[in-house]
Structures are given as structure tokens and as C-alpha cells.
Design a protein around this motif. Structure first.
Motif, mmCIF file in Angstrom:
data_model
loop_
_atom_site.group_PDB
_atom_site.id
_atom_site.type_symbol
_atom_site.label_atom_id
_atom_site.label_comp_id
_atom_site.label_asym_id
_atom_site.label_seq_id
_atom_site.Cartn_x
_atom_site.Cartn_y
_atom_site.Cartn_z
ATOM 1 N N ASP A 208 0.809 -1.217 0.000
ATOM 2 C CA ASP A 208 0.000 0.000 0.000
ATOM 3 C C ASP A 208 0.845 1.271 0.000
ATOM 4 N N MET A 209 2.136 1.128 0.307
ATOM 5 C CA MET A 209 3.006 2.300 0.424
ATOM 6 C C MET A 209 4.090 2.369 -0.640
ATOM 7 N N LYS A 210 4.387 1.268 -1.283
ATOM 8 C CA LYS A 210 5.595 1.162 -2.107
ATOM 9 C C LYS A 210 5.658 2.146 -3.269
ATOM 10 N N ASN A 211 4.514 2.645 -3.717
ATOM 11 C CA ASN A 211 4.523 3.556 -4.860
ATOM 12 C C ASN A 211 4.560 5.034 -4.463
ATOM 13 N N ILE A 212 4.630 5.306 -3.159
ATOM 14 C CA ILE A 212 4.729 6.702 -2.722
ATOM 15 C C ILE A 212 6.124 7.224 -3.063
ATOM 16 N N PRO A 213 6.233 8.310 -3.821
ATOM 17 C CA PRO A 213 7.569 8.841 -4.133
ATOM 18 C C PRO A 213 8.271 9.350 -2.882
ATOM 19 N N VAL A 214 9.544 8.960 -2.742
ATOM 20 C CA VAL A 214 10.338 9.351 -1.578
ATOM 21 C C VAL A 214 11.530 10.175 -2.039
ATOM 22 N N VAL A 215 11.688 11.350 -1.451
ATOM 23 C CA VAL A 215 12.817 12.236 -1.735
ATOM 24 C C VAL A 215 13.699 12.282 -0.497
ATOM 25 N N PHE A 216 14.968 11.939 -0.681
ATOM 26 C CA PHE A 216 15.882 11.962 0.457
ATOM 27 C C PHE A 216 16.391 13.369 0.735
ATOM 28 N N LEU A 217 16.549 13.666 2.015
ATOM 29 C CA LEU A 217 17.196 14.888 2.469
ATOM 30 C C LEU A 217 18.506 14.463 3.127
ATOM 31 N N THR A 218 19.616 15.045 2.698
ATOM 32 C CA THR A 218 20.901 14.655 3.278
ATOM 33 C C THR A 218 21.770 15.876 3.524
ATOM 34 N N ALA A 219 22.492 15.837 4.626
ATOM 35 C CA ALA A 219 23.386 16.947 4.974
ATOM 36 C C ALA A 219 24.820 16.640 4.555
ATOM 37 N N VAL A 220 25.079 15.429 4.060
ATOM 38 C CA VAL A 220 26.432 14.997 3.700
ATOM 39 C C VAL A 220 26.612 15.131 2.198
ATOM 40 N N ASN A 221 27.480 16.056 1.797
ATOM 41 C CA ASN A 221 27.689 16.344 0.378
ATOM 42 C C ASN A 221 29.042 15.804 -0.082
ATOM 43 N N ASP A 222 29.153 14.479 -0.150
ATOM 44 C CA ASP A 222 30.354 13.885 -0.727
ATOM 45 C C ASP A 222 29.948 12.782 -1.699
ATOM 46 N N ARG A 223 30.838 12.447 -2.588
ATOM 47 C CA ARG A 223 30.527 11.525 -3.684
ATOM 48 C C ARG A 223 30.013 10.184 -3.174
ATOM 49 N N ALA A 224 30.701 9.624 -2.172
ATOM 50 C CA ALA A 224 30.338 8.299 -1.678
ATOM 51 C C ALA A 224 28.926 8.300 -1.101
ATOM 52 N N ASN A 225 28.581 9.341 -0.337
ATOM 53 C CA ASN A 225 27.264 9.411 0.263
ATOM 54 C C ASN A 225 26.187 9.569 -0.795
ATOM 55 N N ILE A 226 26.419 10.426 -1.766
ATOM 56 C CA ILE A 226 25.435 10.645 -2.824
ATOM 57 C C ILE A 226 25.224 9.377 -3.647
ATOM 58 N N GLU A 227 26.316 8.661 -3.913
ATOM 59 C CA GLU A 227 26.193 7.410 -4.666
ATOM 60 C C GLU A 227 25.376 6.385 -3.872
ATOM 61 N N SER A 228 25.577 6.367 -2.540
ATOM 62 C CA SER A 228 24.822 5.443 -1.695
ATOM 63 C C SER A 228 23.329 5.787 -1.737
#
Length: 267
Positions: A208-228
């Protein structure tokens, strides 16, 4: 909406009156203590004062002198039995005060309030219906973050455009989604215990929830974190602190059925 200061003991009658009038006005409850009333008048700056006279013999009569001396232009409506009301008639000043005799229907109270405020009752009801319809038509956004300041900031950014719910943890988010399904979720990636990744996995595991679009908020601005973050294929991600105009624009795109995976870049 007009503002009403409702004075009286917090009993079933006052609660019922408050619940009814709150559908049409901003109602603030206040005790019969004259010092408290004086402070509330300055804070609330009401358009009308409504006084419940239940338990009339314990009411501080100095409130009537203060209202007539310092707030002579403020309409005052009192509600009480004939016996309760008669105790205070001598304090009423000309047109400022009006009394309704209990028992009295809420519709009669509404009529009196509108008359004292110079409002058309039907117009007030019409405006409320339109406001409710507008709220019902708003898309619902759930903001999930363990930081209270972030939640307040995000809510302030979004609430003019969307219905906004907040949750301080992944567990609370799941409960909120179960009660009322959001149209989009803004999810903090770096939360303790149940982080953004785990929360997203729980959402996607529920049909019932799987199609809800999810947008991540992140405070870590490095390549490895963004790729994760991107490996989880969210609807998008935003770097904190989010910029209001960009955030609103991207949410609108997602809710307008843009492809599920949209990278939201602050750069």
C-alpha cells in the motif's frame, strides 16, 4: 477568520461551544481570572469576547469593569441561565454587552456572534466550506527528520501549498503513513536507529506504500554518500538546507508524474 476569546470554566458546555465555534472562527480559551484575561486580551487581540456564566458566583466581577473601561469598542456576549445572568446585568455597559439565556442552541450562539461582529452568517459558512474544500484538495507531504528545527523549517516552507505532516523517526513515519497516506515523503537519510535507508525499505515492502515517491534529504555532500543515496533509486534527493523555491518546484514535478527517479541537485 475573526478571533473570539472564550472565557469560562473548562466544563462540557464550554468545550461544546468551543468545538462548534472553532469551525468558523479562531477561538482561544481563557479562565475567568481577571489578570489572565488582561494578558490574553493583549496577546489575542480578539474581535469578540464570549463569557460563560456557569458558576457565576465565583466569577471576578472586575473583568466587566476592565472590559467596559479599557475595551469599550470590543463586543461582549455572555451566556447563562436567567439566575446567573441577573447577577451581572448591573455591570453591563450599553450596547457593548449582550446576554443569551441558557439553555441555548449553538445555532443561536452562532447567529448572535455573527450579528455582533457585523457578519453575514451564510457568508461565513460558505467561506469555511470553501476553505475546507481547498485543504481537502491539497496534496499531502510527510516530512521525516529527527531534528525538530528542520521539521519546523520544512513545514513553514511547504504549508502554504501542501498539507504537511511531520514525523521525528522512521517508526513514527510508518504510523503516520498508515493513518493517512501521503502523496510524497521527504525523508532524512541520516537518522539514528532507523535511518533513511531502513525506512525506505519498510515503505517499499508494503504494497500500500511502495509507490509513494520518496525524496531523500541529506546533509552529507560527498561523492560516496550521494552514490549510496542514488543506489536506492529514490524519487530524488536534496542537500540540506533545502532552498524553498527549488524544493517546491521539484516536488511539483514529481507530483505531476515525472519519472520515478529524478535527481534533485542543489548545484
Amino acid at each position: 477568520m475573526k478571533k473570539i476569546l472564550l472565557i469560562g470554566k473548562l466544563n462540557s458546555v464550554v468545550k461544546e461551544t468551543n468545538a462548534f465555534l472553532s469551525q468558523y472562527f479562531h477561538v482561544q480559551l481563557c479562565s475567568e481570572n481577571v489578570n489572565v484575561l488582561e494578558g490574553m486580551l493583549k496577546i489575542v487581540n480578539p474581535d469578540l469576547v464570549l463569557i460563560s456564566l456557569i458558576g457565576a458566583y465565583s466569577i471576578d466581577t472586575s473583568m466587566f469593569f476592565m472590559l467596559s473601561d479599557q475595551y469599550a469598542q470590543l463586543p461582549v456576549l455572555t451566556i447563562g441561565t436567567k439566575e446567573e445572568s441577573e447577577k451581572f446585568f448591573k455591570y453591563y455597559e450599553e450596547e457593548q454587552f449582550e446576554n443569551l439565556i441558557r439553555p441555548v442552541k449553538n445555532t443561536v450562539i452562532m447567529e448572535a456572534v455573527c450579528r455582533r461582529l457585523g457578519l453575514d452568517e451564510k457568508e461565513v459558512q460558505k467561506e469555511v466550506k470553501e476553505e475546507r474544500k481547498e485543504i481537502e484538495n491539497k496534496k499531502r507531504i510527510l516530512v521525516v527528520d529527527d531534528n525538530g528545527t528542520t521539521l519546523r523549517t520544512m513545514k513553514a516552507m511547504l504549508e502554504d501549498t501542501y498539507e504537511v505532516a511531520v514525523a521525528i523517526s522512521g517508526a513514527q513515519a510508518m504510523t503516520s503513513i498508515g493513518k493517512k497516506r501521503p502523496d510524497l515523503i521527504l525523508l532524512d537519510y541520516e537518522m539514528p536507529i532507523c535511518d533513511g535507508k531502513m525506512t525506505l525499505e519498510m515503505i517499499r515492502a508494503d504494497d500500500d506504500m511502495k509507490n509513494i515517491p520518496v525524496v531523500f534529504l541529506t546533509a552529507v555532500n560527498d561523492r560516496a554518500n550521494i552514490e549510496s543515496v542514488l543506489k536506492l533509486k529514490p524519487a530524488g534527493y536534496f542537500l540540506k538546507p533545502a532552498v524553498k523555491d527549488r524544493l517546491l518546484a521539484e516536488i511539483e514535478k514529481i507530483l505531476s508524474a515525472v519519472p520515478d527517479t529524478t535527481v534533485l541537485d542543489e548545484n
